[in-house]
Design a protein around this motif. Structure first.
Motif, mmCIF file in Angstrom:
data_model
loop_
_atom_site.group_PDB
_atom_site.id
_atom_site.type_symbol
_atom_site.label_atom_id
_atom_site.label_comp_id
_atom_site.label_asym_id
_atom_site.label_seq_id
_atom_site.Cartn_x
_atom_site.Cartn_y
_atom_site.Cartn_z
ATOM 1 N N GLU A 1 0.854 -1.197 0.000
ATOM 2 C CA GLU A 1 0.000 0.000 0.000
ATOM 3 C C GLU A 1 0.882 1.236 0.000
ATOM 4 O OE1 GLU A 1 -2.185 0.518 3.651
ATOM 5 O OE2 GLU A 1 -3.425 2.110 2.839
ATOM 6 N N ALA B 1 1.173 -5.740 8.284
ATOM 7 C CA ALA B 1 -0.063 -6.430 7.937
ATOM 8 C C ALA B 1 -0.767 -5.547 6.924
ATOM 9 C CB ALA B 1 -0.934 -6.642 9.167
ATOM 10 N N GLU C 1 -4.715 -4.922 4.937
ATOM 11 C CA GLU C 1 -6.151 -5.226 4.968
ATOM 12 C C GLU C 1 -6.687 -5.653 3.609
ATOM 13 O OE1 GLU C 1 -4.651 -2.272 5.622
ATOM 14 O OE2 GLU C 1 -5.727 -0.580 4.742
ATOM 15 N N HIS D 1 -7.816 -4.889 13.895
ATOM 16 C CA HIS D 1 -7.415 -3.731 13.083
ATOM 17 C C HIS D 1 -7.637 -4.005 11.588
ATOM 18 C CE1 HIS D 1 -4.662 -0.200 12.268
ATOM 19 N NE2 HIS D 1 -4.651 -0.822 11.102
ATOM 20 N N GLU D 2 -7.066 -5.099 11.100
ATOM 21 C CA GLU D 2 -7.145 -5.352 9.649
ATOM 22 C C GLU D 2 -8.584 -5.601 9.201
ATOM 23 O OE1 GLU D 2 -4.626 -4.412 8.226
ATOM 24 O OE2 GLU D 2 -3.281 -4.558 9.945
ATOM 25 N N GLU E 1 -6.805 4.492 8.884
ATOM 26 C CA GLU E 1 -5.957 4.036 9.995
ATOM 27 C C GLU E 1 -6.442 4.498 11.370
ATOM 28 O OE1 GLU E 1 -4.234 1.746 9.310
ATOM 29 O OE2 GLU E 1 -3.770 1.945 7.175
ATOM 30 N N PHE F 1 1.855 6.840 7.064
ATOM 31 C CA PHE F 1 1.559 5.764 8.021
ATOM 32 C C PHE F 1 2.170 6.069 9.391
ATOM 33 C CE2 PHE F 1 1.392 3.767 3.765
ATOM 34 C CZ PHE F 1 0.044 3.400 3.778
ATOM 35 N N TYR G 1 -2.443 7.127 12.720
ATOM 36 C CA TYR G 1 -2.985 5.986 13.476
ATOM 37 C C TYR G 1 -3.516 6.436 14.851
ATOM 38 C CZ TYR G 1 -1.058 2.513 10.202
ATOM 39 O OH TYR G 1 -0.794 1.741 9.099
HETATM 40 N N1 ARG Z 1 -2.701 -0.369 6.036
HETATM 41 C C1 ARG Z 1 -1.691 -1.145 6.710
HETATM 42 C C2 ARG Z 1 -2.218 -1.371 8.114
HETATM 43 O O1 ARG Z 1 -2.354 -0.508 8.894
HETATM 44 C C3 ARG Z 1 -0.377 -0.485 6.824
HETATM 45 C C4 ARG Z 1 0.492 -0.526 5.662
HETATM 46 C C5 ARG Z 1 1.807 0.088 6.020
HETATM 47 N N2 ARG Z 1 2.542 0.344 4.835
HETATM 48 C C6 ARG Z 1 3.726 0.910 4.858
HETATM 49 N N3 ARG Z 1 4.291 1.153 3.720
HETATM 50 N N4 ARG Z 1 4.294 1.265 5.980
HETATM 51 O O2 ARG Z 1 -2.599 -2.395 8.475
#
Ligand code: ARG
Ligand code: ZN
Length: 475
Positions: A156, A296, A298, A321-322, A344, A394, A399
């Motif tokens: 992602e 991880a 999603e 979370h996922e 997030e 991220f 988050y």
């Molecule tokens: N969406 C993913 C999660 O929170 C996080 C992906 C993190 N990607 C990254 N390049 N750091 O579960």
């Protein structure tokens, strides 16, 4: 698939009906959708409704060959258009006629059909290709991951470029058929349901077929190839559960992973009580070989997990979370990557609610701990969640401060309105895209309160918000 299209098409039809529609000369589509963080991700000028991705993969050589057939609709009189892709293309057909194609930049394929496609016209795009994905560098890196027994396409916001040509932005979702032929004895796993069991082909290969029945963003479509142990089940509502565990895990890791991921149906049922109906046709999870996946992700209907989440024993938080992302991220997707806290922050707040439900600490206690322990100059405070920038996409502001924002909203409007807001958010934008402004607007509409100052302080200000009541509450 784009929701706006319905309204736009209706307008176009009205204009056509009154004879006002003008005929513009066919023009090229654009190399991006104009995302504020990733302006050249996705493409403009057409809208995809379905991908049929048909591949063969050989782990020993990392050679991926195949054909992707894209069903799309032109959104303008189109002389040429772009796809996002990095592998080596041998031919492109548009509506059964050979098209010319050229590479542009590091991830764009420019396709010129033999004849222009008129606005609203159907396009069947057939791309044949091959390549060794691990050798292809784009945007400065290679997202494709080789493992000791296979490979993974999980990432992602960019991953599709390394395995199938696409319109790679969450605003253009589509349904998917993914089929992957791999050597006998190796599993190939993707999203959704298996429309048919694996079929043995000639030459020692077996073809695995997967199907996503609901609109799915390109980055949420994954493939993983390797030796996996699989568990299957059916939910109380009759929907398939498919979990897979790399055979390369130690027994200890495997047990901790299973003690977490096997609870996916229970956890998503609990999330249903908070967020409304589960949006998709299947559930499950895949745990990768050790030391291969950073995090991880999603992936729609079937998140992927690094074993690092299970090195200290079972971890249901990451499963919560996922799977919260199935509502917030996968069904309701960002309209622009700038709005990533809508994914997030919500998935993190789901973890807090799970902690509260399990008597492992209330959401208030987690909020208070973060508020008290994050230094004033930490990125969580110096980054505004509503516009974190690419470097902090991220980061903690997205988050943890995103979740703290939701907690402040809950305190301001009360539990009844708060959970109604979450359910209405999931319902109103189901299978679509949305923005921060739409969320704050909905929260004000449902609560009937002016929440401008709260959201301004928590989402848009790059400094630590003042919360008068926190010290009193923790004293
Ligand atoms: N969406 C993913 C999660 O929170 C996080 C992906 C993190 N990607 C990254 N390049 N750091 O579960
Ligand atoms: Zn997440």
């Amino acid at each position: 698939m784009r929701r706006l299209l319905v309204a736009l098409t209706a307008t176009a039809l009205t204009l056509a009906g009154t004879g006002v529609a003008a005929h513009a000369a066919p023009a090229p589509g654009g190399p991006g959708v104009g995302d504020s963080y990733f302006p050249d991700y996705g493409n403009s000028g057409y809208d995809v409704s379905h991908y049929d991705v048909r591949l063969r993969y050989t782990p020993a050589t990392d050679l991926l060959t195949g054909t992707t057939t894209i069903l799309a609709t032109a959104e303008q009189d189109l002389s040429r258009f772009n796809l996002d892709f990095v592998l080596d293309v041998s031919s492109v057909l548009v509506n059964n006629r050979p098209a010319t194609f050229a590479r542009q930049g590091d991830h764009e394929l420019v396709v010129t059909p033999a004849r222009p496609v008129s606005d609203g016209g159907a396009m069947t795009i057939v791309v044949r290709y091959s390549g060794v994905p691990s050798t292809k560098v784009a945007a400065g890196f290679t997202a494709w991951i080789r493992t000791p027994d296979g490979a993974m396409a999980i990432g992602e916001p960019e991953i599709a470029w390394w395995w199938y040509p696409s319109n790679d932005h969450p605003t253009d979702k589509a349904t998917f058929d993914v089929s992957i032929s791999v050597p006998d004895g190796v599993e190939a796993i993707s999203n959704g349901v298996m429309p048919r069991p694996p079929v043995r082909e000639t030459l020692g290969y077996t073809r695995w077929s997967w199907r996503s029945l609901k609109p799915q963003a390109a980055y949420l479509t994954f493939m993983t190839v390797g030796q996996y142990d699989v568990t299957t089940d059916t939910t109380a509502s009759g929907r398939p559960v498919y979990n897979a565990y790399s055979r390369l895990m130690t027994q200890e890791l495997r047990e901790a992973a299973q003690a977490s991921v096997e609870r996916t149906a229970e956890i998503t049922d609990w999330e249903t009580t908070l967020f409304g109906p589960y949006p998709f046709e299947a559930r499950g999870g895949v745990v990768a070989p050790p030391d291969t996946l950073c995090c991880a992700l999603e992936n729609q209907t079937r998140p992927n997990y690094s074993t690092r989440f299970f090195t200290r024993g079972s971890n249901t938080s990451v499963v919560v979370h996922e799977n919260a992302h199935q509502w917030f991220g996968d069904s309701v997707s960002v309209a622009d990557w700038r709005h990533i806290w809508l994914n997030e922050g919500f998935a993190t707040y789901a973890e807090w609610l799970w902690s509260e439900r399990n008597d492992e600490g209330t959401a208030q206690e987690i909020f208070d701990y973060l508020y008290a322990t994050s230094p004033p100059d930490a990125p969580i405070w110096t980054t505004a969640p509503a516009d974190p920038g690419v470097a902090q996409l991220f980061g903690d502001a997205v988050y943890d401060r995103g979740a703290m924002t939701l907690h402040q909203l809950r305190l301001a409007v009360g539990d009844d309105d708060f959970f109604e807001i979450l359910r209405a958010w999931a319902a109103e934008h189901r299978y679509g895209n949305a923005t921060t402004e739409q969320f704050t607007g909905l929260a004000e509409k449902i609560s009937g309160e002016d929440l401008g100052a709260l959201f301004e302080a928590w989402l848009s200000t790059p400094s630590k918000p003042v919360v008068a009541t926190t010290l009193a509450r923790t004293a």
